[in-house]
Design an enzyme around this catalytic site. Structure first.
Site, PDB file in Angstrom:
ATOM      1  N   THR A 147       0.860  -1.189   0.000  1.00 39.50           N
ATOM      2  CA  THR A 147       0.000   0.000   0.000  1.00 39.50           C
ATOM      3  C   THR A 147       0.897   1.241   0.000  1.00 39.50           C
ATOM      4  O   THR A 147       1.897   1.280   0.720  1.00 39.50           O
ATOM      5  CB  THR A 147      -0.971   0.104   1.206  1.00 39.50           C
ATOM      6  OG1 THR A 147      -1.388   1.478   1.336  1.00 39.50           O
ATOM      7  CG2 THR A 147      -0.345  -0.290   2.518  1.00 39.50           C
ATOM      8  N   ARG A 193      -5.553   7.745   3.767  1.00 38.88           N
ATOM      9  CA  ARG A 193      -6.930   7.867   4.265  1.00 38.88           C
ATOM     10  C   ARG A 193      -7.006   7.780   5.789  1.00 38.88           C
ATOM     11  O   ARG A 193      -7.835   8.434   6.403  1.00 38.88           O
ATOM     12  CB  ARG A 193      -7.872   6.885   3.587  1.00 38.88           C
ATOM     13  CG  ARG A 193      -7.409   5.462   3.548  1.00 38.88           C
ATOM     14  CD  ARG A 193      -8.210   4.598   2.575  1.00 38.88           C
ATOM     15  NE  ARG A 193      -9.625   4.585   2.852  1.00 38.88           N
ATOM     16  CZ  ARG A 193     -10.566   4.969   1.984  1.00 38.88           C
ATOM     17  NH1 ARG A 193     -10.239   5.404   0.787  1.00 38.88           N
ATOM     18  NH2 ARG A 193     -11.829   4.892   2.298  1.00 38.88           N
TER      19      ARG A 193
END
Ligand code: F6P
Length: 371
Positions: A147, A193
């Protein structure tokens, strides 16, 4: 058990380095063990529905198909962040989408394809799905963490992060030139996020004056004070890096509408909201740049290529040792393996009292929580 056929899939949002993992998996599986490797298309889509056909297709992988792909961003297998077999979006007769558990279909297709084991490359969502599959009886799964957000627990770094930080740092460098030329306030929104790793690293590397991250709720007033103080000291421009998940004190992150069936909530408008707040309190010439998915593409840095290659190779040896239900991880400078559960237990967030934040504060960087 004897392995003959190994599956590999990439899940969730893409990130630079996925192709390097695929290449390392194929070369190690074939070169060290003589296994066949089947690439599954678009994460679990290629296992949920054998008639599902994206341009990628379930495909046999060999030396030729993976030659030099480690230098390219994206993933030759395709990916999806709407491929959760436990929350698969199915249309009702009236067209509305409802989420269904289609795991039994996955299990049947696993047998049809003759898979003996699977390497699932993904973030927290993909590792959560892998863990559920293991619990429901599809046990022979090994995880590889990826990620750009670097927020996965149990690993010090995920590949993709270094490339994303490089893109963001380059943007900050460029924006500084034009901000300084026009005496402007520049807001740069980066991804992240839940975690502010990209914002913090790129902000430090690029010499930002303020860094706004989800872990430290912000108020507009301290940032107004910072901009004013810089003006008064003869520096009429300011650079503020904003993570997409930034949270105003007492508020919540900026998102786009409700979550769609089978999908995750989309982040939207964090920097725009801060811009409105600043403009409401002072007269300023402000511009805003959202880097968005530019951070997810492009050729991986050498760090990400090497980390992804190490993870891919280690994952194959983990399969060979029967280390199922586990994920490869970086601890310090060593590649180790950990239970999948550890990776999804809790996200790895920036510590507001940790060394990196302290370093930034020591250098005069604002976070928006100043008294
Ligand atoms: O999780 C990685 C990430 O890049 C987040 O930072 C971002 O919010 C999200 O993916 C965006 O995903 P999508 O591909 O759905 O736009």
């Amino acid at each position: 058990m004897e392995i003959k056929t190994l599956g590999v899939m990439t899940g969730g949002g893409d990130c630079p380095g996925l192709n390097a993992v695929i290449r390392a998996v194929v070369k190690t599986a074939q070169g060290c063990y003589g296994w066949r490797v089947l690439g599954i298309e678009d994460a679990f889509c290629g296992l949920i529905d054998l008639d599902y056909r994206s341009p990628h297709g379930n495909q046999w992988l060999d030396d030729d198909t993976v030659r030099l792909i480690h230098t390219r961003g994206g993933t030759i297998l395709g990916t999806s962040n709407r491929a959760d077999p436990f929350r698969w979006a199915v249309p009702e007769p009236d067209g509305t989408l409802v989420e269904r558990d289609v795991f039994e279909q996955v299990l049947a297709n696993w047998r049809t394809l003759g898979l003996d084991a699977l390497i699932s490359v993904g973030g927290d969502g993909s590792m959560g799905i892998a863990q559920k599959c293991v619990e429901r009886g599809m046990t022979n799964i090994v995880g590889v963490p990826k990620t750009i957000d670097n927020d996965l627990g149990a690993t010090d770094y995920t590949f993709g992060f270094d490339t994303a930080v490089g893109v963001a740092t380059d943007a900050i460098d460029r924006l500084r030139d034009t901000a300084e030329a026009h005496d402007r306030v520049m807001l740069v929104e980066v991804m992240g996020r839940h975690a502010g790793w990209i914002a913090l690293h790129a902000g430090l590397a690029g010499g930002a004056h303020a860094i706004v991250i989800p872990e430290i709720p912000y108020r507009v007033e301290p940032l107004v004070d910072l901009i004013r103080a810089r003006r008064e000291s003869g520096q009429p421009y300011s650079l503020i890096v904003v993570a997409e998940g930034a949270v105003p004190a007492g508020g919540s992150a900026s998102t786009l509408g409700p979550r769609e069936a089978g999908a995750m909530v989309r982040m939207y408008g964090a920097a725009a909201r801060l811009a409105e707040g600043l403009e409401a309190q002072m007269d300023l010439d402000l511009r805003l740049t959202v880097l968005g998915h530019t951070q997810r593409g492009g050729s991986p840095t050498n760090f990400d290529r090497v980390l992804a290659t190490r993870f891919g190779e280690a994952a194959v040896h983990l399969v060979a040792r029967g280390g199922f239900g586990r994920m490869v991880a970086l601890r310090g400078t060593s590649v180790v393996d950990v239970p999948l559960i550890d990776a999804i237990d809790k996200p790895k967030l920036v510590d507001p009292d940790g060394e990196l934040v302290r370093t930034a504060r020591s250098l005069g960087v604002y976070f928006g929580d100043e008294p």
